[in-house]
Design a protein around this motif. Structure first.
Motif, PDB file in Angstrom:
ATOM      1  N   GLU A 211      23.668  45.575  52.728  1.00  0.00           N
ATOM      2  CA  GLU A 211      24.229  46.920  52.581  1.00  0.00           C
ATOM      3  C   GLU A 211      23.169  47.974  52.268  1.00  0.00           C
ATOM      4  O   GLU A 211      23.383  49.161  52.495  1.00  0.00           O
TER       5      GLU A 211
ATOM      6  N   GLU B 250      35.946  35.542  54.508  1.00  0.00           N
ATOM      7  CA  GLU B 250      35.793  36.967  54.222  1.00  0.00           C
ATOM      8  C   GLU B 250      36.707  37.402  53.079  1.00  0.00           C
ATOM      9  O   GLU B 250      36.304  38.153  52.191  1.00  0.00           O
TER      10      GLU B 250
ATOM     11  N   ARG C  19      25.214  39.835  50.943  1.00  0.00           N
ATOM     12  CA  ARG C  19      25.933  41.032  51.378  1.00  0.00           C
ATOM     13  C   ARG C  19      25.312  42.308  50.835  1.00  0.00           C
ATOM     14  O   ARG C  19      25.109  43.275  51.558  1.00  0.00           O
TER      15      ARG C  19
END
Lengths: 211, 211
Positions: free
Chosen positions: A64, A9, A60
């Motif tokens: 989103e 992360e 990602r």
DNA sequence: ACCTGAACACCGTTCAAGT
DNA sequence: ACCTGAACACCGTTCAAGT
């Protein structure tokens, strides 16, 4: 200097921050390692290689773009509201969106929006194949417009600029048209105008009149 | 092995061939030199550096998109014919077009088409600012659609694909719609349908009805 | 005016070795 | 399981030196 264990992360966050600020070209494995205070090779352990690191950032970004809530009273208004929402989201992440595009995932990123459009087109009374065409036409229109708009903004002063090319005699007998084309368009206004026009045509009760 | 003097044209031709076949990433200065049978540094003498070599290729591509001849009887038909022509030209040079886009010159590349559109919108009776809006809306529509279409083609098998996402209950009460969205669109048909719909709305006599 | 090889400062990636 | 430095094979670019 004591640093806690590096996590995947953490790597992704640092990489995303770099890309958001300076674009993907500024993301080098060595530079990222320096930013994180680790050896280059540690990054490889966590994310594979540069390519799959970029893939992860793109993934990602796609996630989103999940939530789309239409607003407005009529189906046409709600379709336009979806268009507006998409436009705002996209403009906040120009570099990442370009990467999504380069990886051919633009369509997938817009699936939530597509589902909202399906809803609205159905509410407007369209069914079956004709509804599918309408959804796709509107979706392509919105996404395409945003890509073109992004392109315009990124472009340097164009040579020759529209201003020079649209001198007074470019549109003979219509000086107002020449003047309008010589000055830059208002992107938001043109966007709404376009989406409204297309929506109007597609939701119109009679599809018989073909240009 | 005796090779005649290297020229700038020769360098550009070889570079363009490389990019056409394998994309810009495959164009390395060293590889290009090998292909031409010269030292790497000779290329620098002729074209500056890699960046300006790519710029020159883009410039060429923009110039090649020069001639647009509309056909058809009505203005609407002729607008659609311009759209078709552009679509064909673009599909022949995917990598180079992407480079034009990255450099922000998409708009400039489409100026000849824009001029044709000005002509047709005028013939349809639109004047002044309203004509300018129509021209730009159609131009954005065409260019945007083609960018999205290119993106779809380049994309790998999307996961999850539209097929999986549009199962039978995705559009409740309209199985025909679900089925239509589960299968890939016909890009040419959707393109024409979109351009026709937008053109119809923009050329319509009364602009009062706003969605 | 045109071409060359050597050198520089960067890359991404692999690998054997550490803990 | 995680981290490391060294090494490899690539880049684009510069420069002094050739003809």
């Amino acid at each position: 200097m004591a640093r806690s264990a590096l996590t995947r992360e953490e790597v992704l966050d640092a990489a995303a921050a770099l890309v958001r600020r300076h674009g993907p070209a500024a993301l080098t494995m060595r530079g990222l390692a320096a930013e994180l205070g680790t050896a280059v090779t540690s990054i490889y352990w966590h994310v594979g290689n540069r390519e799959s690191l970029l893939d992860a950032l793109v993934e990602r970004t796609v996630l989103e773009m999940g939530a789309i809530r239409p607003s407005g009273r009529t189906p046409a208004e709600r379709i336009v509201s979806v268009a507006r929402l998409l436009r705002r989201e996209l403009r906040e992440r120009p570099h990442l969106i370009a990467m999504v595009h380069e990886r051919g995932l633009t369509e997938r990123m817009f699936l939530p929006a597509q589902q909202a459009l399906v809803q609205e087109v159905g509410a407007a009374g369209l069914r079956g194949a004709r509804a599918a065409d309408a959804v796709r036409a509107i979706q392509f229109q919105i996404v395409g417009y945003l890509l073109v708009e992004r392109n315009r903004e990124r472009s340097p002063a164009q040579s020759p600029g529209e201003g020079e090319l649209w001198g007074p005699d470019a549109a003979p007998g219509d000086p107002a048209l020449s003047r309008a084309l010589a000055s830059p368009p208002d992107p938001e206004r043109l966007f709404l105008l376009s989406v409204r026009a297309l929506t109007r045509a597609l939701l119109a009760p009679d599809p018989a009149s073909r240009g």
